[in-house]
Write a protein that holds these residues in place. Sequence first.
Motif, PDB file in Angstrom:
ATOM      1  N   UNK A   1       0.857  -1.187   0.000  1.00 36.08           N
ATOM      2  CA  UNK A   1       0.000   0.000   0.000  1.00 36.08           C
ATOM      3  C   UNK A   1       0.893   1.237   0.000  1.00 36.08           C
ATOM      4  N   UNK A   2       0.363   2.292  -0.584  1.00 36.40           N
ATOM      5  CA  UNK A   2       1.121   3.532  -0.649  1.00 36.40           C
ATOM      6  C   UNK A   2       0.805   4.338   0.609  1.00 36.40           C
ATOM      7  N   UNK A   3       1.839   4.673   1.349  1.00 32.98           N
ATOM      8  CA  UNK A   3       1.598   5.332   2.636  1.00 32.98           C
ATOM      9  C   UNK A   3       2.707   6.304   2.996  1.00 32.98           C
ATOM     10  N   UNK A   4       2.358   7.292   3.792  1.00 32.19           N
ATOM     11  CA  UNK A   4       3.379   8.175   4.360  1.00 32.19           C
ATOM     12  C   UNK A   4       4.133   7.422   5.454  1.00 32.19           C
TER      13      UNK A   4
ATOM     14  N   UNK B   1       1.073  13.345  11.362  1.00 34.16           N
ATOM     15  CA  UNK B   1       0.301  12.243  10.765  1.00 34.16           C
ATOM     16  C   UNK B   1       0.368  10.994  11.635  1.00 34.16           C
ATOM     17  N   UNK B   2       1.460  10.875  12.375  1.00 38.46           N
ATOM     18  CA  UNK B   2       1.625   9.695  13.228  1.00 38.46           C
ATOM     19  C   UNK B   2       0.616   9.726  14.384  1.00 38.46           C
ATOM     20  N   UNK B   3       0.568  10.829  15.079  1.00 35.34           N
ATOM     21  CA  UNK B   3      -0.370  10.947  16.210  1.00 35.34           C
ATOM     22  C   UNK B   3      -1.813  10.878  15.696  1.00 35.34           C
ATOM     23  N   UNK B   4      -2.050  11.473  14.517  1.00 34.92           N
ATOM     24  CA  UNK B   4      -3.414  11.454  13.976  1.00 34.92           C
ATOM     25  C   UNK B   4      -3.835  10.042  13.550  1.00 34.92           C
ATOM     26  N   UNK B   5      -2.880   9.305  13.028  1.00 37.36           N
ATOM     27  CA  UNK B   5      -3.181   7.923  12.633  1.00 37.36           C
ATOM     28  C   UNK B   5      -3.513   7.089  13.873  1.00 37.36           C
TER      29      UNK B   5
ATOM     30  N   UNK C   1       5.548   6.036   0.063  1.00 38.91           N
ATOM     31  CA  UNK C   1       6.189   4.945  -0.673  1.00 38.91           C
ATOM     32  C   UNK C   1       5.350   3.691  -0.464  1.00 38.91           C
ATOM     33  N   UNK C   2       5.512   2.719  -1.332  1.00 41.90           N
ATOM     34  CA  UNK C   2       4.773   1.469  -1.125  1.00 41.90           C
ATOM     35  C   UNK C   2       5.325   0.716   0.079  1.00 41.90           C
ATOM     36  N   UNK C   3       4.452   0.157   0.873  1.00 37.86           N
ATOM     37  CA  UNK C   3       4.863  -0.617   2.055  1.00 37.86           C
ATOM     38  C   UNK C   3       4.107  -1.936   2.079  1.00 37.86           C
ATOM     39  N   UNK C   4       4.814  -2.945   2.530  1.00 43.27           N
ATOM     40  CA  UNK C   4       4.152  -4.216   2.786  1.00 43.27           C
ATOM     41  C   UNK C   4       4.258  -4.472   4.285  1.00 43.27           C
ATOM     42  N   UNK C   5       3.106  -4.694   4.912  1.00 42.81           N
ATOM     43  CA  UNK C   5       3.106  -4.856   6.370  1.00 42.81           C
ATOM     44  C   UNK C   5       3.208  -6.312   6.777  1.00 42.81           C
ATOM     45  N   UNK C   6       3.787  -6.509   7.951  1.00 38.34           N
ATOM     46  CA  UNK C   6       3.794  -7.839   8.556  1.00 38.34           C
ATOM     47  C   UNK C   6       2.393  -8.146   9.076  1.00 38.34           C
ATOM     48  N   UNK C   7       2.081  -9.428   9.291  1.00 37.62           N
ATOM     49  CA  UNK C   7       0.744  -9.769   9.794  1.00 37.62           C
ATOM     50  C   UNK C   7       0.488  -9.126  11.159  1.00 37.62           C
ATOM     51  N   UNK C   8      -0.789  -8.928  11.440  1.00 32.25           N
ATOM     52  CA  UNK C   8      -1.178  -8.355  12.740  1.00 32.25           C
ATOM     53  C   UNK C   8      -1.027  -9.385  13.841  1.00 32.25           C
ATOM     54  N   UNK C   9      -0.457  -8.985  14.942  1.00 35.13           N
ATOM     55  CA  UNK C   9      -0.409  -9.885  16.090  1.00 35.13           C
ATOM     56  C   UNK C   9      -1.814 -10.024  16.667  1.00 35.13           C
TER      57      UNK C   9
END
Lengths: 359, 249
Positions: free
Chosen positions: A4-7, A34-38, A177-185
């Motif tokens: 996904x494309x993310x800041x 953006x971090x605190x808002x997220x 940039x595009x990011x790929x996340x690890x699975x959610x714990x």
Amino acid sequence: MAKVLMKGNEAVAEAAIRAGCRLYFAYPITPQSELIEYMAKMMPTVNGCFLQAESEVAAINMVYGAGGAGKRVMTSSSSPGISLKQEGISYCAGAEIPCVIVNVQRGGPGLGDIQPGQADYFQAVKGGGHGDYQLIVLAPSSVQEFADMASDAFDLADKYRNPVLILADGMLGQMMEPVEFKPKKTDEEIAILGEQHNSWCICPNQDGDKKHHHEINSLEIDPLVLEKHVIKLYEKYAIVEKNEIRYEEYNVSDDNEVLCVSFGTASRIVKSAIDELKGKGKSVGLIRPITLWPYPYEQIKAAIGPKVKKVYVFELNMGQMVDDVKIAVNGKVPVDFFGKVGGIVFTPAEVEEKLEKCF
Amino acid sequence: MEVIAKRPESLTKTPFTYCPGCLHGVAHRLIAETIDELGLVNSMAGVAPVGCSVFAYKFFNFDMAQAAHGRAPAVATGMKRARPDMHVFTYQGDGDLAAIGTAEIIHSANRGEHISVFFVNNAIYGMTGGQMAPTTLPEMKTSTSPYGRKVDDIGYPIRAAELLATLVAPYYIERVSLLSPAEIIKAKKAVLKALTYNKEGRGFTFVEFISTCPTNWGIDPVKSKEWARENMLPFFKPGCYRDKGEGVE
Ligand SMILES: Cc1ncc(C[n+]2csc(CCOP(=O)(O)OP(=O)(O)O)c2C)c(N)n1
Ligand code: SF4
Ligand SMILES: [Mg+2]
């Protein structure tokens, strides 16, 4: 999972939640807002705690309380706010509180500006707060790495019972940039992570043999006891130094005539310049420290190839990490430095020009 | 033989390090007895920042955190948010709460954090050797107000209970005195109320204790109590400033 494309600021927040962070305390500041808002948006969706603190001082002390209760907890800020947190960070280090702190650096000193910078290097790796202590310091250079570091940082914090600082900058925070996340714990996995701290943290008690009296504390009034405590901390830091040094080698070979050292955003520009020079038949290598503490001194020294005439350090400050590079190089070859400040980022052409002059 | 008085389970066997005649020990004891009575010893956690009570983590017989000067309400906030099933209190002095920690106490009260705050007002910085506190009385001499507190220069003492009672969220705010056995019995009732509300998850509770510091006031313990009665109680009036449980708004 698809990319996904993310800041960067949002990606690190999302990754922290996925890594099991359910408590976040912070105060707004550009360029990390953006971090605190997220976190404000997402924490309630996972039954987590988002709290906008009255100050960065309060936020880091909330972290001390929540981390002292054995739970994955994070705070974030940008340079002036990180300065305010320093007393609390020193307490966290002294009391061995696992926690993650993100600094999305901006220009300084003082109020400075809101453009990217790397001038908090000394603060991050040489103390910042009072007393003998070390943070584990991670420096990302892409949005993907920024996100990956969130889970890494929590694992390191838990493993060593130590605060971990992710030292990013306004560029990484703001850029997409595009990011790929690890699975959610899962909640179950998160609970197990918390239980690893039950031998020392603030947690519910029981009668009888299992009754405990845990103290979250950095006070040792007896000098001999305090000395022992600090020595114990440094034994732990020695293990971290042995096990956790991370760095990237880029185009390092025996053909190198110059070896660069650069971290974070600055290192990306250096890479572009190295690629350009490669096309012109000029060989330049790069060591990019990923852990700024523990620092890859030996690895830098080992990367100085037989033809290397100079080690060149590029930073977005007036020359801070260069001191550590000099320790690593230890007089073997000359060390040069180029930096930009005020939130100005050097261009690949500027870096290339500096490097060309070495040939 | 029937035991009518014993060491509360909520206190460790570590002897208090307070000066003779200091009332910190009385405040500790009231809190500990009440925690025992409410059966909270296994779910309790306390936070004590710097001040003479900095060693409180050794005295209370459950999990305790030592906190930076003034920051106990923030630490307690983090703790309670991390462990909602536990009951959390702070134990703070007047320099701690009403000077360096004003932001933290006001905002934790304003959020209605589910914590209890025990505030020991002795009108002085005890631990650091008797400097002026935000609660030091007009004309009172301390090591940093050697000519007496000049209100034109440094302002009037801060009345923490009244200040917090201007906020909407706090559930319970009361000022009590520790100057005589009768007042201590009253104080115990306030502690019981605060911790009962805490147990019931009602919200932010606050008890201010009017205390003494014989050592730094330079007056013997008995006369200290007389001095406090004559000088502190008229300015810091005991009473209930908020009790949402009893309709006192
Ligand atoms: C940041 C910081 N500033 C100053 C101090 C020194 N200090 C320790 S306790 C204290 C005053 C405590 O007074 P009070 O809160 O009234 O508690 P008391 O000792 O009177 O019970 C001060 C100034 C400190 N530990 N940390
Ligand atoms: S200095 Fe004052 S407040 Fe501190 S223990 Fe002694 S009498 Fe009590
Ligand atoms: Mg005091």
